[in-house]
Design an enzyme around this catalytic site. Structure first.
Site, PDB file in Angstrom:
ATOM      1  CE1 TYR A  29      -3.719  -2.458   0.531  1.00  0.00           C
ATOM      2  CE2 TYR A  29      -2.480  -3.365   2.401  1.00  0.00           C
ATOM      3  CZ  TYR A  29      -3.462  -3.481   1.489  1.00  0.00           C
ATOM      4  OH  TYR A  29      -4.179  -4.467   1.669  1.00  0.00           O
ATOM      5  CD1 TRP A  33      -6.931   2.799   0.982  1.00  0.00           C
ATOM      6  CD2 TRP A  33      -4.725   3.154   0.551  1.00  0.00           C
ATOM      7  NE1 TRP A  33      -6.688   2.165  -0.168  1.00  0.00           N
ATOM      8  CE2 TRP A  33      -5.174   2.292  -0.331  1.00  0.00           C
ATOM      9  CE3 TRP A  33      -3.225   3.465   0.553  1.00  0.00           C
ATOM     10  CZ2 TRP A  33      -4.477   1.690  -1.559  1.00  0.00           C
ATOM     11  CZ3 TRP A  33      -2.659   2.838  -0.521  1.00  0.00           C
ATOM     12  CH2 TRP A  33      -3.232   2.081  -1.476  1.00  0.00           C
ATOM     13  CB  SER A  34      -9.572   8.145   3.236  1.00  0.00           C
ATOM     14  OG  SER A  34     -10.601   8.951   3.958  1.00  0.00           O
ATOM     15  CE1 TYR A  82      -3.772  -0.827  -3.670  1.00  0.00           C
ATOM     16  CE2 TYR A  82      -4.800   0.770  -5.032  1.00  0.00           C
ATOM     17  CZ  TYR A  82      -5.015  -0.338  -4.231  1.00  0.00           C
ATOM     18  OH  TYR A  82      -6.076  -0.537  -3.571  1.00  0.00           O
ATOM     19  N   GLY A 166     -14.651  -0.084   3.222  1.00  0.00           N
ATOM     20  CA  GLY A 166     -13.265  -0.492   4.081  1.00  0.00           C
ATOM     21  C   GLY A 166     -13.134  -2.081   3.992  1.00  0.00           C
ATOM     22  CG  ASP A 168     -11.354  -3.931   0.173  1.00  0.00           C
ATOM     23  OD1 ASP A 168     -11.927  -3.194   0.817  1.00  0.00           O
ATOM     24  OD2 ASP A 168     -10.539  -3.880  -0.554  1.00  0.00           O
ATOM     25  NE  ARG A 201      -4.520  -8.355  -1.618  1.00  0.00           N
ATOM     26  CZ  ARG A 201      -4.683  -7.227  -1.200  1.00  0.00           C
ATOM     27  NH1 ARG A 201      -4.929  -7.092   0.236  1.00  0.00           N
ATOM     28  NH2 ARG A 201      -5.115  -6.429  -1.907  1.00  0.00           N
ATOM     29  CE1 TYR A 350      -7.032  -7.600   2.389  1.00  0.00           C
ATOM     30  CE2 TYR A 350      -9.198  -6.552   1.286  1.00  0.00           C
ATOM     31  CZ  TYR A 350      -7.743  -6.517   1.527  1.00  0.00           C
ATOM     32  OH  TYR A 350      -7.137  -5.492   1.429  1.00  0.00           O
ATOM     33  CD  GLU A 394      -3.490  -6.193   4.733  1.00  0.00           C
ATOM     34  OE1 GLU A 394      -4.368  -5.268   4.175  1.00  0.00           O
ATOM     35  OE2 GLU A 394      -2.747  -6.945   4.446  1.00  0.00           O
TER      36      GLU A 394
END
Length: 430
Positions: A29, A33-34, A82, A166, A168, A201, A350, A394
């Site tokens: 990443y 990211w927001s 990315y 957020g 996904d 993923r 994920y 993560e």
């Protein structure tokens, strides 16, 4: 979490700092990211309140003219690292976009909560730098965008892409995505697979749908007025964070001598509308497909996050679900992203099972605020231990705590730091 652990978390945040913002993780990443920046600032406030303010200043400075805060602010030099990157979005061609290249999508609105917590960490520095004075107009425009452009007849905010939630590849999106017959016609680059196991993923089939939706939204200038757009979902976590951030805005307004009543009224109206997502049989909130008029009936961590909402009438039932075999608080590692007993559960993939540190932090925050101190401390200690023990992953396997995804993840380090500070203040150690 001892001094060495604090140093380790601080080192991750220092390594991922890019001068004015923090990347979620080097490699996987490489941009800003927001909602990551919101979570990261919450941890940074314990190391450097000024840097935490810079983190939030950076994401707020990328605001579009219509008020939206973009999902990603790109470093254009890292386009191929990315996907989809700045050459996919070409935001410079879209009216109202900022000077910096961004995505046109959004992410959950945790920013006002982060701004308030960062201010409270060092009010003197905040006042000297006029941090709240700068942030408040941007936050107000952001919330007005959500209320004016993203709210339908239900009174709830909707997302137009799985990435906006957020979360996904949540099971919430399976039915709505299956209804979409189209897929992206171009190449589907997957640079993410150079940094993470493909089995963890989203699949290429999912990415084909993701890119189709993103391209269609882009090709309509991200204007939210594509009447035939095929993905419009009301997500409980997005709305819970919006409500919670409106309550934060009431306090920010008070500190600035502004009228807090509009924020209070909006928070309460949203809270009343949120009840339409309640599923009494499942004991949690669910998503609603606004196009099909159908609830997506899955137990997910998103459906637990309304615990953050003040004045919520369903707290006790949500806590029962949180402690039940479906999520196993106290026995599972952190809080699984999906029902442990569901046929759609996958401990590695994920948002279909693994436990994430940001959602664990949000639930710990809700538990502390509601007076469930023992459960909150246990979750905080577990989060700090798993973060340090696995180099701040993560996310983790909810059964074993085994690390998943990429390592040295910024919000894992930042939020572990924040919970350590809470434990330290209460006289506990992790």
């Amino acid at each position: 979490m001892n001094d060495l652990a604090i140093a380790a978390a601080t080192r991750v945040l220092a390594e991922n700092w890019r001068g004015t913002y923090t990347v979620p993780a080097a490699g996987l990443y490489p941009h800003q990211w927001s909602w990551d920046s919101g979570f990261i600032a919450i941890g940074l406030r314990h190391i450097s309140p000024r840097r935490a303010q810079q983190e939030l200043d950076s994401i707020l400075s990328a605001q579009w003219d219509d008020g939206r805060l973009p999902q990603i602010v790109f470093n254009p030099r890292l386009d191929v690292q990315y996907s989809p990157g700045p050459s996919f979005w070409h935001s410079e061609r879209i009216p109202g976009s900022p000077v910096v290249p961004t995505s046109g999508l959004i992410q959950p609105p945790n920013h006002a909560l982060a701004v308030l917590l960062v201010h409270e960490a060092d009010p003197e520095t905040s006042a000297r730098r006029r941090f709240l004075e700068r942030a408040y107009p941007a936050l107000r425009a952001w919330h007005d965008y959500l209320a004016d452009r993203r709210t339908g007849a239900s009174g709830l905010v909707h997302v137009v892409h799985p990435w906006e939630s957020g979360m996904d590849n949540s099971p919430f999106w399976d039915g709505p995505l299956a209804r979409i017959g189209e897929s992206y016609e171009g190449d589907i680059p997957r640079p993410d697979l150079a940094h993470a196991d493909a089995s963890h993923r989203p699949s290429n089939a999912e990415y084909g749908k993701y890119l189709y939706l993103a391209a269609r939204y882009r090709d309509h200038d991200c204007d939210d007025r594509d009447d035939g757009y095929p993905f419009v979902l009301e997500d409980p976590a997005v709305n819970a964070l919006f409500i919670r951030s409106e309550w934060a805005m009431t306090r920010i307004a008070e500190l600035l001598g502004e009228d807090p009543q509009p924020h209070r009224s909006r928070a309460r109206a949203l809270g009343e509308s949120l009840d339409s997502l309640w599923d009494d049989q499942l004991g949690c909130y669910v998503a609603r497909d606004a196009i099909a008029g159908r609830h997506e009936r899955f137990r997910t961590v998103s459906g637990l996050l309304p615990l953050l909402v003040p004045e919520l009438p369903r707290t006790e039932r949500l806590l029962e679900t949180l402690h039940s075999p479906h999520f196993g608080l106290g026995s599972a590692a952190l809080v699984p992203s999906h029902d442990l007993t569901a046929p759609t559960f996958d401990s590695a993939r994920y948002w279909r099972g693994p436990s994430w540190f940001n959602t664990a932090w949000l639930i710990a925050e809700a538990l502390y605020e509601r007076g469930y101190d023992d459960a909150a401390r246990d979750l905080s200690s577990q989060m700090a231990d798993l973060g340090l023990g696995h180099d701040f992953p993560e996310y983790v396997d909810p059964h074993t705590g085994e690390p998943r995804g990429t390592m040295k993840f910024s919000w894992t380090a930042a939020l572990s730091l924040d919970l350590f500070e809470r434990l330290h203040r209460s006289g506990e150690t992790a």
